[in-house]
Design an enzyme around this catalytic site. Sequence first.
Site, PDB file in Angstrom:
ATOM      1  N   GLU A 223      -5.437  -0.200   5.455  1.00  9.64           N
ATOM      2  CA  GLU A 223      -6.672   0.577   5.290  1.00  9.64           C
ATOM      3  C   GLU A 223      -7.400   0.752   6.637  1.00  9.64           C
ATOM      4  O   GLU A 223      -7.920   1.824   6.935  1.00  9.64           O
ATOM      5  CB  GLU A 223      -7.570  -0.121   4.265  1.00  9.64           C
ATOM      6  CG  GLU A 223      -6.934  -0.102   2.870  1.00  9.64           C
ATOM      7  CD  GLU A 223      -7.619  -1.038   1.883  1.00  9.64           C
ATOM      8  OE1 GLU A 223      -7.783  -2.237   2.188  1.00  9.64           O
ATOM      9  OE2 GLU A 223      -7.998  -0.565   0.804  1.00  9.64           O
TER      10      GLU A 223
ATOM     11  N   ALA B 170      -7.178  -8.198   4.185  1.00 12.71           N
ATOM     12  CA  ALA B 170      -8.430  -8.951   4.187  1.00 12.71           C
ATOM     13  C   ALA B 170      -8.077 -10.426   4.067  1.00 12.71           C
ATOM     14  O   ALA B 170      -7.005 -10.768   3.554  1.00 12.71           O
ATOM     15  CB  ALA B 170      -9.284  -8.502   3.016  1.00 12.71           C
TER      16      ALA B 170
ATOM     17  N   GLY C  32      -6.027  -4.520   3.566  1.00 14.24           N
ATOM     18  CA  GLY C  32      -7.068  -4.098   4.512  1.00 14.24           C
ATOM     19  C   GLY C  32      -6.507  -3.708   5.872  1.00 14.24           C
ATOM     20  O   GLY C  32      -7.127  -2.928   6.602  1.00 14.24           O
TER      21      GLY C  32
HETATM   22  N1  CAA Z   1      -5.341 -13.692   4.389  1.00 15.65           N
HETATM   23  C1  CAA Z   1      -5.379 -14.960   4.859  1.00 15.65           C
HETATM   24  N2  CAA Z   1      -4.323 -15.548   5.450  1.00 15.65           N
HETATM   25  C2  CAA Z   1      -3.191 -14.839   5.547  1.00 15.65           C
HETATM   26  C3  CAA Z   1      -3.087 -13.515   5.077  1.00 15.65           C
HETATM   27  C4  CAA Z   1      -4.243 -12.930   4.474  1.00 15.65           C
HETATM   28  N3  CAA Z   1      -4.252 -11.660   4.039  1.00 15.65           N
HETATM   29  N4  CAA Z   1      -1.826 -13.067   5.307  1.00 15.65           N
HETATM   30  C5  CAA Z   1      -1.174 -14.068   5.915  1.00 15.65           C
HETATM   31  N5  CAA Z   1      -1.998 -15.143   6.063  1.00 15.65           N
HETATM   32  C6  CAA Z   1      -1.681 -16.453   6.650  1.00 15.65           C
HETATM   33  C7  CAA Z   1      -0.810 -17.273   5.716  1.00 15.65           C
HETATM   34  O1  CAA Z   1      -1.603 -17.920   4.741  1.00 15.65           O
HETATM   35  C8  CAA Z   1      -0.159 -18.231   6.686  1.00 15.65           C
HETATM   36  O2  CAA Z   1      -1.087 -19.246   7.004  1.00 15.65           O
HETATM   37  P1  CAA Z   1      -0.655 -20.814   6.938  1.00 15.65           P
HETATM   38  O3  CAA Z   1       0.403 -20.918   8.009  1.00 15.65           O
HETATM   39  O4  CAA Z   1      -1.910 -21.523   7.269  1.00 15.65           O
HETATM   40  O5  CAA Z   1      -0.113 -21.039   5.574  1.00 15.65           O
HETATM   41  C9  CAA Z   1       0.022 -17.372   7.948  1.00 15.65           C
HETATM   42  O6  CAA Z   1      -0.884 -16.274   7.812  1.00 15.65           O
HETATM   43  C10 CAA Z   1       1.426 -16.817   8.086  1.00 15.65           C
HETATM   44  O7  CAA Z   1       1.736 -16.130   6.884  1.00 15.65           O
HETATM   45  P2  CAA Z   1       3.083 -16.401   6.052  1.00 15.65           P
HETATM   46  O8  CAA Z   1       3.539 -17.802   6.216  1.00 15.65           O
HETATM   47  O9  CAA Z   1       2.861 -15.931   4.649  1.00 15.65           O
HETATM   48  O10 CAA Z   1       4.094 -15.427   6.839  1.00 15.65           O
HETATM   49  P3  CAA Z   1       5.391 -14.721   6.281  1.00 15.65           P
HETATM   50  O11 CAA Z   1       6.079 -14.132   7.467  1.00 15.65           O
HETATM   51  O12 CAA Z   1       6.179 -15.638   5.394  1.00 15.65           O
HETATM   52  O13 CAA Z   1       4.842 -13.516   5.334  1.00 15.65           O
HETATM   53  C11 CAA Z   1       3.403 -11.665   4.779  1.00 15.65           C
HETATM   54  C12 CAA Z   1       4.123 -12.465   5.876  1.00 15.65           C
HETATM   55  C13 CAA Z   1       4.440 -10.946   3.897  1.00 15.65           C
HETATM   56  C14 CAA Z   1       2.532 -10.638   5.473  1.00 15.65           C
HETATM   57  C15 CAA Z   1       2.556 -12.633   3.902  1.00 15.65           C
HETATM   58  O14 CAA Z   1       1.754 -13.441   4.762  1.00 15.65           O
HETATM   59  C16 CAA Z   1       1.636 -11.934   2.929  1.00 15.65           C
HETATM   60  O15 CAA Z   1       2.085 -11.466   1.903  1.00 15.65           O
HETATM   61  N6  CAA Z   1       0.316 -11.886   3.254  1.00 15.65           N
HETATM   62  C17 CAA Z   1      -0.704 -11.372   2.359  1.00 15.65           C
HETATM   63  C18 CAA Z   1      -0.655  -9.850   2.281  1.00 15.65           C
HETATM   64  C19 CAA Z   1      -1.700  -9.351   1.309  1.00 15.65           C
HETATM   65  O16 CAA Z   1      -1.684  -9.651   0.127  1.00 15.65           O
HETATM   66  N7  CAA Z   1      -2.662  -8.554   1.820  1.00 15.65           N
HETATM   67  C20 CAA Z   1      -3.747  -8.011   1.029  1.00 15.65           C
HETATM   68  C21 CAA Z   1      -4.983  -8.854   1.181  1.00 15.65           C
HETATM   69  S1  CAA Z   1      -6.304  -8.391   0.081  1.00 15.65           S
HETATM   70  C22 CAA Z   1      -7.013  -7.034   0.782  1.00 15.65           C
HETATM   71  O17 CAA Z   1      -6.665  -6.623   1.861  1.00 15.65           O
HETATM   72  C23 CAA Z   1      -8.125  -6.418  -0.024  1.00 15.65           C
HETATM   73  C24 CAA Z   1      -8.642  -5.122   0.483  1.00 15.65           C
HETATM   74  O18 CAA Z   1      -8.098  -4.068   0.231  1.00 15.65           O
HETATM   75  C25 CAA Z   1      -9.873  -5.087   1.248  1.00 15.65           C
END
Ligand code: CAA
Length: 258
Positions: free
Chosen positions: A112, A65, A109
């Site tokens: 999911e 998400a 998400g």
């Molecule tokens: N939401 C918003 N933006 C996101 C995102 C997310 N879930 N995941 C990645 N992005 C964005 C980053 O902020 C980044 O944007 P900027 O360049 O503007 O900073 C861009 O995508 C690229 O991401 P990274 O620089 O972090 O890329 P990476 O290769 O270094 O890492 C990753 C990749 C491990 C997937 C890392 O991005 C990450 O950990 N993302 C979040 C994963 C996460 O926590 N997901 C759960 C979300 S909550 C949820 O889903 C609730 C639910 O159950 C409904």
Amino acid sequence: MAFETLIVETEDDIALIRLNRPEALNALNSTLLDELSKALTEADRNDKIRCIVLTGSEKAFAAGADIKEMSQKSFVEVYNEDLFGAKIEAIQRVRKPIIAAVSGYALGGGCELAMICDFIIAAENAKFGQPEVNLGVVAGIGGTQRLTRFVGKAKAMDMNLTGRFMDAAEAERAGLVSRVVPTPKLLPEAMAAARKIAEKSQVTVKAVKESVNRAYETTLREGLLFERRTFHSMFATEDQKEGMAAFLEKREAQFRDR
Ligand code: CAA
């Protein structure tokens, strides 16, 4: 229909829907979920479409998400808008089969969403995870519920409590994905599976989807009765007569969806 966050293509009778927010690794924001529920509902209603493939990019199916969009929301806001309620329910209502073709990250998400699809074909580089615990929340679209049914309590607890990722090989061993394919072959394999499904009677395909899903929603006794009655009801279709006659006559069946 043109979308901001999706690319929707049609190949013969298959709808191919690509999540397309590369700048955010396909994070599910409200526009994307809105568009996805519309695109899927549209494909479900379109008589020319017989199967749907949902995919992302090579780097990410979806990284969860959208954290930026929800980070400042209050309890009252997410509760009142029922965050992830209606749009996800619209996706769950789709009656045609949806194959998730997952490459790269399928987190939170994203994992999911893949689990809501009817089955997952994973590329070798796929990574699944429920890292919501790192953000101070629990999963909100089935990460504690569907994942537990797919992989059992031990792995679901492990993934939800530690936030660790599962690679494609582990996901296949655990029963989260139906098959793992070399990354460049992901889309061809998913489209080939969709074409196989598209050849079948659409009445039978819908009945299969309903019957398998029933296994998750009721007791074994009720599920078996539902399946048996559904099996019986197939004898009211022309496609049952055609399918069985074709077998006995040693020819390909010509299904007519009736
Ligand atoms: N939401 C918003 N933006 C996101 C995102 C997310 N879930 N995941 C990645 N992005 C964005 C980053 O902020 C980044 O944007 P900027 O360049 O503007 O900073 C861009 O995508 C690229 O991401 P990274 O620089 O972090 O890329 P990476 O290769 O270094 O890492 C990753 C990749 C491990 C997937 C890392 O991005 C990450 O950990 N993302 C979040 C994963 C996460 O926590 N997901 C759960 C979300 S909550 C949820 O889903 C609730 C639910 O159950 C409904």
